[in-house]
Design a protein around this motif. Structure first.
Motif, PDB file in Angstrom:
ATOM      1  N   GLN A   1      37.404  25.378  34.640  1.00  0.00           N
ATOM      2  CA  GLN A   1      38.394  26.130  35.416  1.00  0.00           C
ATOM      3  C   GLN A   1      38.143  26.209  36.725  1.00  0.00           C
ATOM      4  O   GLN A   1      39.203  26.722  37.550  1.00  0.00           O
ATOM      5  CB  GLN A   1      38.894  27.474  34.765  1.00  0.00           C
ATOM      6  CG  GLN A   1      39.582  27.355  33.587  1.00  0.00           C
ATOM      7  CD  GLN A   1      40.064  28.624  32.924  1.00  0.00           C
ATOM      8  OE1 GLN A   1      40.103  29.733  33.253  1.00  0.00           O
ATOM      9  NE2 GLN A   1      41.066  28.430  31.844  1.00  0.00           N
TER      10      GLN A   1
ATOM     11  N   GLY B   1      44.023  32.374  33.734  1.00  0.00           N
ATOM     12  CA  GLY B   1      45.292  32.377  33.072  1.00  0.00           C
ATOM     13  C   GLY B   1      45.448  31.491  31.552  1.00  0.00           C
ATOM     14  O   GLY B   1      46.222  30.734  31.560  1.00  0.00           O
TER      15      GLY B   1
ATOM     16  N   GLY C   1      46.649  27.299  31.942  1.00  0.00           N
ATOM     17  CA  GLY C   1      46.881  28.047  33.384  1.00  0.00           C
ATOM     18  C   GLY C   1      45.665  27.881  34.413  1.00  0.00           C
ATOM     19  O   GLY C   1      46.077  27.570  35.337  1.00  0.00           O
ATOM     20  N   GLY C   2      44.590  28.252  33.838  1.00  0.00           N
ATOM     21  CA  GLY C   2      43.228  28.674  34.835  1.00  0.00           C
ATOM     22  C   GLY C   2      42.937  27.210  35.362  1.00  0.00           C
ATOM     23  O   GLY C   2      42.766  26.869  36.744  1.00  0.00           O
TER      24      GLY C   2
ATOM     25  N   ALA D   1      45.846  25.975  37.813  1.00  0.00           N
ATOM     26  CA  ALA D   1      45.728  26.877  38.917  1.00  0.00           C
ATOM     27  C   ALA D   1      44.981  26.626  39.843  1.00  0.00           C
ATOM     28  O   ALA D   1      45.329  26.395  41.205  1.00  0.00           O
ATOM     29  CB  ALA D   1      45.826  28.431  38.644  1.00  0.00           C
TER      30      ALA D   1
ATOM     31  N   LEU E   1      52.229  28.327  31.888  1.00  0.00           N
ATOM     32  CA  LEU E   1      51.724  28.537  32.884  1.00  0.00           C
ATOM     33  C   LEU E   1      51.829  30.048  33.476  1.00  0.00           C
ATOM     34  O   LEU E   1      51.213  30.529  34.588  1.00  0.00           O
ATOM     35  CB  LEU E   1      51.880  27.560  34.138  1.00  0.00           C
ATOM     36  CG  LEU E   1      51.349  26.198  34.043  1.00  0.00           C
ATOM     37  CD1 LEU E   1      51.875  25.314  35.063  1.00  0.00           C
ATOM     38  CD2 LEU E   1      50.084  25.863  33.537  1.00  0.00           C
TER      39      LEU E   1
ATOM     40  N   MET F   1      49.171  32.611  35.319  1.00  0.00           N
ATOM     41  CA  MET F   1      47.865  32.006  35.901  1.00  0.00           C
ATOM     42  C   MET F   1      47.794  32.466  37.360  1.00  0.00           C
ATOM     43  O   MET F   1      48.522  33.049  38.066  1.00  0.00           O
ATOM     44  CB  MET F   1      48.386  30.329  35.858  1.00  0.00           C
ATOM     45  CG  MET F   1      49.228  29.826  37.005  1.00  0.00           C
ATOM     46  SD  MET F   1      49.287  28.313  37.135  1.00  0.00           S
ATOM     47  CE  MET F   1      50.797  27.901  38.334  1.00  0.00           C
TER      48      MET F   1
END
Length: 247
Positions: A17, A41, A45-46, A49, A94, A97
């Protein structure tokens, strides 16, 4: 100028990430640009992001007609924050995040630095000097004298950050300008490095790196050797390497 960069999943995590960008060439009206982001997240998500924030930041810098490096970086980070929030609202997977970010540009003999979260920038000269301030729970505890830096590296709440991109409409950004010496090295990194490698160990690794070796890889390998419990992102910049060699 010489630039080295690497990112690695580490020895424990399944996904990476962390995301980096490093260019010694002109980007918009900045003569160079270096960015490290550490996403959070969840599985999707991570990763999204950190990558999306850095890509947005770079595109915004490229299009900015300003000439003040602090204004350019501020606008880029604020734009990345707004667009992350918008994306999180559009895609259910998401939601929640966010990402840290530390960014820098070298203009003449000065480094202009910005950070949100707990990714760091150091200047390695006679020792490792941490320029940025960690926006984290343990960072606040260190500043209040409740915790030492060594204790913070193993504290159970060390991953709780107090600022990040993508978590609120307004983002508070810290800015620093640092005068560089001819032997200065700039190190940008995620907590996957400094959580595994002490400042003293970092300095020793950099000191031992000779011509032809990659200091970013050496630091990453040291983090993995010490456990590699998180993703690792490292950028090492030697701003005046040609000048030093000519002396």
């Amino acid at each position: 100028m010489k630039v080295y960069s690497v990112t690695d999943v580490g020895r424990v995590r399944q996904t990476n990430q962390d995301y980096i960008y490093a260019s010694s060439r002109q980007i918009g009206n900045l003569p160079n640009l270096f960015v490290v982001a550490d996403g959070m997240g969840g599985h999707n998500g991570g990763d999204f992001a950190s990558r999306y924030a850095v890509e947005t930041l770079v595109k915004t810098v490229e299009a900015d007609t300003n000439f003040n490096p602090i204004k350019i970086i501020r606008n880029a980070i604020e734009t990345a924050n707004r667009k992350l929030l918008k994306k999180a609202g559009e895609r259910k997977e998401l939601k929640g995040m966010g990402t840290t970010v530390v960014a820098a540009t070298v203009v003449g003999h000065y480094a202009y630095v910005a950070n949100v979260g707990d990714s760091r920038l150091y200047i390695a000269g006679q020792k490792m000097d941490q320029v940025t301030r960690d926006h984290s729970l343990v960072g606040e505890m260190i500043r209040m004298g409740e915790l030492s830096k060594e204790e913070a590296r193993t504290h159970p709440d060390r991953n709780i950050i107090t600022r990040a991109l993508g978590t609120a409409g307004d983002v508070a950004i810290d800015f620093f300008d640092v005068k560089l010496e001819k032997d200065s090295r700039i190190v940008l990194c995620s907590d996957g490095l400094y959580g595994m490698v002490s400042d003293e160990e970092m300095y020793e690794v950099l000191r031992e790196c000779g011509d032809g070796s990659d200091p970013s890889v050496a630091l990453m390998e040291k983090a993995n050797e010490n456990g590699g419990k998180d993703n690792i992102a490292v950028i090492v910049v030697e701003p005046f390497i040609e000048e030093v060699r000519e002396c």
